[in-house]
Scaffold this motif. Structure first.
Motif, PDB file in Angstrom:
ATOM      1  N   ASP A  81      47.200 -18.401  -6.162  1.00 59.42           N
ATOM      2  CA  ASP A  81      46.202 -17.595  -6.875  1.00 59.42           C
ATOM      3  C   ASP A  81      45.773 -18.272  -8.163  1.00 59.42           C
ATOM      4  O   ASP A  81      44.600 -18.226  -8.542  1.00 59.42           O
ATOM      5  N   ARG A  93      45.174 -10.779  -1.889  1.00 56.21           N
ATOM      6  CA  ARG A  93      44.485 -11.592  -0.884  1.00 56.21           C
ATOM      7  C   ARG A  93      44.933 -11.233   0.514  1.00 56.21           C
ATOM      8  O   ARG A  93      46.065 -10.835   0.743  1.00 56.21           O
ATOM      9  N   ASP A  95      44.458 -13.670   3.672  1.00 60.11           N
ATOM     10  CA  ASP A  95      43.938 -14.894   4.269  1.00 60.11           C
ATOM     11  C   ASP A  95      43.993 -14.769   5.790  1.00 60.11           C
ATOM     12  O   ASP A  95      44.841 -14.057   6.332  1.00 60.11           O
ATOM     13  N   LEU A 119      39.554 -11.773  -1.022  1.00 60.49           N
ATOM     14  CA  LEU A 119      40.280 -11.795  -2.283  1.00 60.49           C
ATOM     15  C   LEU A 119      39.720 -10.688  -3.166  1.00 60.49           C
ATOM     16  O   LEU A 119      38.502 -10.573  -3.313  1.00 60.49           O
TER      17      LEU A 119
END
Length: 145
Positions: A81, A93, A95, A119
């Motif tokens: 981050d 987040r 991903d 995010l």
């Protein structure tokens, strides 16, 4: 509740302020379309796109939004981050992974292993009580206190 966009660029980014919110909380949103260059997507720890990252960081430093929302980050868990934002923000987040985007058994060629990602960053001056909700896809409930 009416939202107005104070600033908007052609790429869909902008600062959104709620006209009825007296506290003046501002939100910066952008479909970032990859903080990772396409050529780096298969790398375990990809090099970040410095042009996009610099522009994003300059925009945030200039406007100082309370909340930053980015989609299509293309990040991987190996990217910290702190490589994206300063410690002024609490970062949440999601991903892309094989758990969040499993292969379609009916069309395995359709699967894309890379890309995606969201995010959300909230200025540390704002109290948050983040809760992860376990469902078939990850969800997070982040009330502003």
């Amino acid at each position: 509740m009416a939202n107005i966009i104070d600033e908007n660029t052609n790429d869909g980014s902008g600062i959104i302020k709620n006209k009825e919110n007296k506290s003046g909380i501002s939100v910066y949103y952008q479909n970032i379309q990859g903080l990772v260059p396409f050529s780096q997507l298969s790398s375990h720890h990809p090099t970040l796109d410095l042009n996009k990252l610099t522009e994003l960081q300059a925009e945030i430093a200039l406007n100082k939004p309370d909340i930053v929302v980015l989609n299509e980050t293309w990040l991987k868990s190996s990217v910290l981050d702190s490589e994206i934002l300063t410690d002024d923000y609490s970062v949440f987040r999601c991903d892309r992974s094989s758990r969040t985007h499993p292969i379609d058994p009916h069309n395995p060629k359709k699967f894309r292993k890379n890309g995606g990602g969201v995010l959300i960053a909230i200025n540390r001056n704002i109290s948050v009580d983040a809760r992860i909700i376990h469902t078939d896809c990850d969800s997070a409930l982040i009330p502003l206190l």
